[in-house]
Design a protein around this motif. Sequence first.
Motif, PDB file in Angstrom:
ATOM      1  N   VAL A 268      -0.760  -9.865   4.679  1.00 28.98           N
ATOM      2  CA  VAL A 268      -1.528  -8.924   3.868  1.00 28.98           C
ATOM      3  C   VAL A 268      -0.934  -7.520   3.916  1.00 28.98           C
ATOM      4  O   VAL A 268      -1.198  -6.701   3.046  1.00 28.98           O
ATOM      5  N   ALA A 269      -0.127  -7.256   4.950  1.00 25.78           N
ATOM      6  CA  ALA A 269       0.505  -5.942   5.079  1.00 25.78           C
ATOM      7  C   ALA A 269       1.857  -6.105   5.751  1.00 25.78           C
ATOM      8  O   ALA A 269       2.039  -6.987   6.594  1.00 25.78           O
ATOM      9  N   SER A 270       2.796  -5.243   5.361  1.00 24.73           N
ATOM     10  CA  SER A 270       4.120  -5.289   5.980  1.00 24.73           C
ATOM     11  C   SER A 270       4.766  -3.918   5.917  1.00 24.73           C
ATOM     12  O   SER A 270       4.339  -3.046   5.158  1.00 24.73           O
ATOM     13  N   GLY A 271       5.822  -3.757   6.713  1.00 25.53           N
ATOM     14  CA  GLY A 271       6.543  -2.495   6.720  1.00 25.53           C
ATOM     15  C   GLY A 271       7.877  -2.638   7.427  1.00 25.53           C
ATOM     16  O   GLY A 271       8.104  -3.588   8.169  1.00 25.53           O
ATOM     17  N   VAL A 272       8.751  -1.674   7.175  1.00 25.44           N
ATOM     18  CA  VAL A 272      10.086  -1.653   7.769  1.00 25.44           C
ATOM     19  C   VAL A 272      10.379  -0.231   8.234  1.00 25.44           C
ATOM     20  O   VAL A 272      10.017   0.739   7.566  1.00 25.44           O
ATOM     21  N   VAL A 273      11.039  -0.128   9.389  1.00 21.62           N
ATOM     22  CA  VAL A 273      11.461   1.181   9.884  1.00 21.62           C
ATOM     23  C   VAL A 273      12.830   1.035  10.546  1.00 21.62           C
ATOM     24  O   VAL A 273      13.111   0.035  11.204  1.00 21.62           O
TER      25      VAL A 273
ATOM     26  N   SER B 187      -6.105   0.475   8.346  1.00 19.91           N
ATOM     27  CA  SER B 187      -7.066   1.483   7.884  1.00 19.91           C
ATOM     28  C   SER B 187      -7.636   1.222   6.499  1.00 19.91           C
ATOM     29  O   SER B 187      -8.704   1.718   6.174  1.00 19.91           O
ATOM     30  N   SER B 188      -6.956   0.464   5.674  1.00 21.30           N
ATOM     31  CA  SER B 188      -7.472   0.283   4.310  1.00 21.30           C
ATOM     32  C   SER B 188      -7.498  -1.174   3.868  1.00 21.30           C
ATOM     33  O   SER B 188      -7.336  -1.485   2.711  1.00 21.30           O
ATOM     34  N   LEU B 189      -7.705  -2.073   4.817  1.00 23.63           N
ATOM     35  CA  LEU B 189      -7.853  -3.492   4.499  1.00 23.63           C
ATOM     36  C   LEU B 189      -9.280  -3.917   4.830  1.00 23.63           C
ATOM     37  O   LEU B 189      -9.917  -3.332   5.706  1.00 23.63           O
ATOM     38  N   PRO B 190      -9.784  -4.933   4.167  1.00 25.91           N
ATOM     39  CA  PRO B 190     -11.145  -5.400   4.469  1.00 25.91           C
ATOM     40  C   PRO B 190     -11.344  -5.767   5.946  1.00 25.91           C
ATOM     41  O   PRO B 190     -12.437  -5.638   6.468  1.00 25.91           O
ATOM     42  N   GLU B 191     -10.260  -6.183   6.623  1.00 27.56           N
ATOM     43  CA  GLU B 191     -10.350  -6.581   8.024  1.00 27.56           C
ATOM     44  C   GLU B 191     -10.872  -5.460   8.919  1.00 27.56           C
ATOM     45  O   GLU B 191     -11.457  -5.714   9.959  1.00 27.56           O
TER      46      GLU B 191
ATOM     47  N   VAL C  15       7.963  -5.648  10.028  1.00 24.93           N
ATOM     48  CA  VAL C  15       6.713  -6.113  10.610  1.00 24.93           C
ATOM     49  C   VAL C  15       5.809  -6.639   9.508  1.00 24.93           C
ATOM     50  O   VAL C  15       5.776  -6.085   8.402  1.00 24.93           O
ATOM     51  N   SER C  16       5.054  -7.693   9.806  1.00 19.28           N
ATOM     52  CA  SER C  16       4.019  -8.148   8.880  1.00 19.28           C
ATOM     53  C   SER C  16       2.794  -8.566   9.679  1.00 19.28           C
ATOM     54  O   SER C  16       2.896  -9.007  10.824  1.00 19.28           O
ATOM     55  N   VAL C  17       1.638  -8.416   9.039  1.00 14.08           N
ATOM     56  CA  VAL C  17       0.360  -8.815   9.622  1.00 14.08           C
ATOM     57  C   VAL C  17      -0.290  -9.771   8.633  1.00 14.08           C
ATOM     58  O   VAL C  17      -0.362  -9.478   7.433  1.00 14.08           O
ATOM     59  N   THR C  18      -0.753 -10.915   9.133  1.00 16.33           N
ATOM     60  CA  THR C  18      -1.379 -11.895   8.252  1.00 16.33           C
ATOM     61  C   THR C  18      -2.865 -11.593   8.091  1.00 16.33           C
ATOM     62  O   THR C  18      -3.435 -10.793   8.825  1.00 16.33           O
TER      63      THR C  18
ATOM     64  N   VAL D 201       7.729   4.037  18.307  1.00 17.78           N
ATOM     65  CA  VAL D 201       8.175   3.864  16.926  1.00 17.78           C
ATOM     66  C   VAL D 201       6.989   3.364  16.111  1.00 17.78           C
ATOM     67  O   VAL D 201       6.419   2.323  16.429  1.00 17.78           O
ATOM     68  N   GLU D 202       6.608   4.126  15.100  1.00 15.34           N
ATOM     69  CA  GLU D 202       5.510   3.723  14.235  1.00 15.34           C
ATOM     70  C   GLU D 202       6.058   3.087  12.972  1.00 15.34           C
ATOM     71  O   GLU D 202       6.892   3.682  12.283  1.00 15.34           O
ATOM     72  N   VAL D 203       5.590   1.877  12.694  1.00 21.03           N
ATOM     73  CA  VAL D 203       6.006   1.147  11.494  1.00 21.03           C
ATOM     74  C   VAL D 203       4.853   1.243  10.498  1.00 21.03           C
ATOM     75  O   VAL D 203       3.795   0.668  10.722  1.00 21.03           O
ATOM     76  N   PRO D 204       5.028   1.995   9.401  1.00 21.37           N
ATOM     77  CA  PRO D 204       3.953   2.081   8.410  1.00 21.37           C
ATOM     78  C   PRO D 204       3.767   0.732   7.714  1.00 21.37           C
ATOM     79  O   PRO D 204       4.736   0.088   7.329  1.00 21.37           O
ATOM     80  N   LEU D 205       2.517   0.323   7.594  1.00 21.47           N
ATOM     81  CA  LEU D 205       2.198  -0.949   6.953  1.00 21.47           C
ATOM     82  C   LEU D 205       1.649  -0.695   5.563  1.00 21.47           C
ATOM     83  O   LEU D 205       0.789   0.165   5.372  1.00 21.47           O
ATOM     84  N   LYS D 206       2.146  -1.439   4.600  1.00 20.17           N
ATOM     85  CA  LYS D 206       1.685  -1.302   3.213  1.00 20.17           C
ATOM     86  C   LYS D 206       1.045  -2.612   2.773  1.00 20.17           C
ATOM     87  O   LYS D 206       1.497  -3.692   3.153  1.00 20.17           O
ATOM     88  N   ARG D 207       0.003  -2.487   1.961  1.00 14.79           N
ATOM     89  CA  ARG D 207      -0.638  -3.674   1.393  1.00 14.79           C
ATOM     90  C   ARG D 207       0.349  -4.365   0.477  1.00 14.79           C
ATOM     91  O   ARG D 207       0.981  -3.731  -0.367  1.00 14.79           O
ATOM     92  N   LEU D 208       0.473  -5.661   0.606  1.00 17.38           N
ATOM     93  CA  LEU D 208       1.407  -6.397  -0.245  1.00 17.38           C
ATOM     94  C   LEU D 208       0.908  -6.448  -1.679  1.00 17.38           C
ATOM     95  O   LEU D 208       1.703  -6.467  -2.614  1.00 17.38           O
ATOM     96  N   SER D 209      -0.393  -6.434  -1.877  1.00 18.48           N
ATOM     97  CA  SER D 209      -0.945  -6.545  -3.229  1.00 18.48           C
ATOM     98  C   SER D 209      -0.816  -5.255  -4.038  1.00 18.48           C
ATOM     99  O   SER D 209      -0.657  -5.297  -5.253  1.00 18.48           O
ATOM    100  N   THR D 210      -0.850  -4.086  -3.370  1.00 17.73           N
ATOM    101  CA  THR D 210      -0.837  -2.811  -4.110  1.00 17.73           C
ATOM    102  C   THR D 210       0.306  -1.885  -3.740  1.00 17.73           C
ATOM    103  O   THR D 210       0.590  -0.939  -4.471  1.00 17.73           O
ATOM    104  N   GLY D 211       0.902  -2.102  -2.584  1.00 20.48           N
ATOM    105  CA  GLY D 211       1.952  -1.200  -2.120  1.00 20.48           C
ATOM    106  C   GLY D 211       1.419   0.076  -1.479  1.00 20.48           C
ATOM    107  O   GLY D 211       2.178   0.935  -1.056  1.00 20.48           O
TER     108      GLY D 211
END
Length: 187
Positions: free
Chosen positions: A146-151, A19-23, A85-88, A165-175
């Motif tokens: 670019v984003a990762s999360g743990v649950v 939701s908040s990445l340039p992609e 989880v991580s997304v490149t 199960v929803e894994v919240p993803l956070k931007r690695l650059s800003t958190g």
Amino acid sequence: MAKRMKKDIEVLLVGAELSSLPERRLSKCRNLVCVDMIWPRKSIARKSAAREAVFRKGKADFTGEEWAKRVVFREEVESHTAFAVSVTEPVTVQKLKRFARLTAKYALRMGADFMEKTMVGYADIASAPMDALSAMVGEKDAPEAVASGVVDLKDLPGDGEERLVEVPLKRLSTGKTAGVLTLAVRG
């Protein structure tokens, strides 16, 4: 000493949203999605899976795919586990082909070792996607997360049940929150 509860579970990809990445502005992009199952049993620290995900305007829907492409784990779990989880960043078709070749290379190498050692190292075959990704990391144009999360998954689903199960993803650059990846966990 109390007996540990073991449960067979199946974990499938359901969907992801950035939701908040340039992609999210791109009409279509390909990213790698990596999922780790943390400490499913006391003797297994981590199981890993990685695959390509096609995002359309920041969303990836896996529900229309066949089971073989959506399943990331079928594993026996002791009492509880967690998912990391991580997304490149978006990757080119050439990088995806290289990832597939390296995955096959590592799987074949580990399969040969498996045959030599007869049953020792069986879990290493499943780690081939992560070995391939780690081989690419040293390269200058390797895809970066670019984003990762743990649950945590404390309550395992009962037999025949499914839990989303929803894994919240956070931007690695800003958190800051960047999206969510949804998994279906079946008992």
